[in-house]
Design an enzyme around this catalytic site. Sequence first.
Site, PDB file in Angstrom:
ATOM      1  CG  ASP A 236      -2.040  -0.887   0.670  1.00  0.00           C
ATOM      2  OD1 ASP A 236      -1.986  -2.298   0.949  1.00  0.00           O
ATOM      3  OD2 ASP A 236      -3.135  -0.436   0.468  1.00  0.00           O
TER       4      ASP A 236
ATOM      5  CG  ASN B 197       0.756  -5.728   1.598  1.00  0.00           C
ATOM      6  OD1 ASN B 197      -0.210  -4.984   0.557  1.00  0.00           O
ATOM      7  ND2 ASN B 197       0.580  -7.072   1.704  1.00  0.00           N
TER       8      ASN B 197
HETATM    9  O1  MRU Z   1      -7.559  -3.302   2.676  1.00  0.00           O
HETATM   10  P1  MRU Z   1      -7.221  -3.840   1.308  1.00  0.00           P
HETATM   11  O2  MRU Z   1      -7.935  -4.846   1.025  1.00  0.00           O
HETATM   12  O3  MRU Z   1      -7.312  -2.560   0.404  1.00  0.00           O
HETATM   13  O4  MRU Z   1      -5.719  -4.147   1.368  1.00  0.00           O
HETATM   14  C1  MRU Z   1      -5.183  -4.405   0.401  1.00  0.00           C
HETATM   15  C2  MRU Z   1      -3.662  -4.684   0.168  1.00  0.00           C
HETATM   16  O5  MRU Z   1      -3.219  -4.653   1.405  1.00  0.00           O
HETATM   17  C3  MRU Z   1      -2.977  -5.005  -1.083  1.00  0.00           C
HETATM   18  O6  MRU Z   1      -1.896  -6.082  -0.700  1.00  0.00           O
HETATM   19  C4  MRU Z   1      -2.271  -3.623  -1.652  1.00  0.00           C
HETATM   20  O7  MRU Z   1      -3.346  -2.764  -1.684  1.00  0.00           O
HETATM   21  C5  MRU Z   1      -1.752  -3.957  -2.613  1.00  0.00           C
HETATM   22  S1  MRU Z   1      -2.812  -4.165  -4.129  1.00  0.00           S
HETATM   23  C6  MRU Z   1      -2.026  -4.278  -5.433  1.00  0.00           C
END
Ligand code: MRU
Length: 364
Positions: free
Chosen positions: A259, A269
Amino acid sequence: MPRCFGGVAGPSATMVHFGCGDDLGKGDFVRTIDWVDGRVRLIDQTRLPMEEVWLDLESVESLAEAISSLRVRGAPALGVAGALGVALAARLAREKGEDIGEAVSNAAELLASTRPTAVNLAWGINRVKKIHDPERPESVDELINEARSMVAEDEEINRLIGEVGVDMFEAGSRVMTHCNAGALACVAHGTALSVVEAAYKRGLVAEVTATETRPLLQGSRLTAWELGRMGVAHRVTIDSGAAGLIASGEIDVVVTGADRVAANGDVANKVGTYPLALAAKAKGVPFIVAAPLSTIDFDTPDGSAIPIELRAESEILEMNGIRLAPEGTRAYNPAFDITPAEYVSAIATEAGVVRPDELRSLLP
Ligand code: MRU
């Protein structure tokens, strides 16, 4: 699988369509999010894998609701959502004869507040927001066009990440991935799953283990759905069993998304990534992070400066509205954790694969 096409009711959203139609969603799944007829179209990820529901959002508030409730999620998809949301605000303000600059700023502020950790969201918003120039009416079209161009751009970038990252895989790889870093987390292809897909096409993948993932079972519902559609052999494990599985020698490589990657290579992440990286390091298993350059935040020096989103306590204390924990029990519900750079073997971007301490070599 029923394929539906509907609207979602946010504070000022208008229900534009509701019901199941034959015209949409047929054939291969194409784009998680797009701009269609002046609105933001996205697949409602909270309904998968049981239903494939597409939403046409025609207000910034309904898009903000969709982001907060994880109907659209994943860092690259959030970047595009932010940009399209600002474009939507500009389009609506122009049509209603309202102050476009004010609408753009308000939309940017509202959308940016929904999810603080994924840097792509702010990146996407700022990229289009700055295009608006009150002195030049044509800048509204330029802003909308820029947001739309980011859709195709994201698709191509994620395809490239797969091509670049695949070289790190060896034949017969037993892969672990966390959360969903697939097509659903981007416009298409994914980041971690783009690498997996490219490796699978080269015959390098024996099996993928996807972790269940908090809070909405993104791994069990979304990653498993995508892997099934690709034809990849896969299974799901509980988050708390994943580190033990790595320790047992059943995993050859861990690949996740991110993220936000700080300038020193620390990675934010989905919560639960850190224990996987610890276990991978202890066992000598490569821990690979796949992310576009837009996820690398050189303005954030290290992981301690990354804001970690705390989600509602009810996501842990209740299930489907039914209280699980005793009344009065509090919950700590972080959406992400930080994996220090020393546990990351490599970061795969569209511009190449680097070690965390080599990130600056990616700068133009
Ligand atoms: O809470 P989320 O589902 O949005 O979390 C997403 C993640 O942690 C993903 O691993 C990250 O955004 C990378 S997506 C290519």
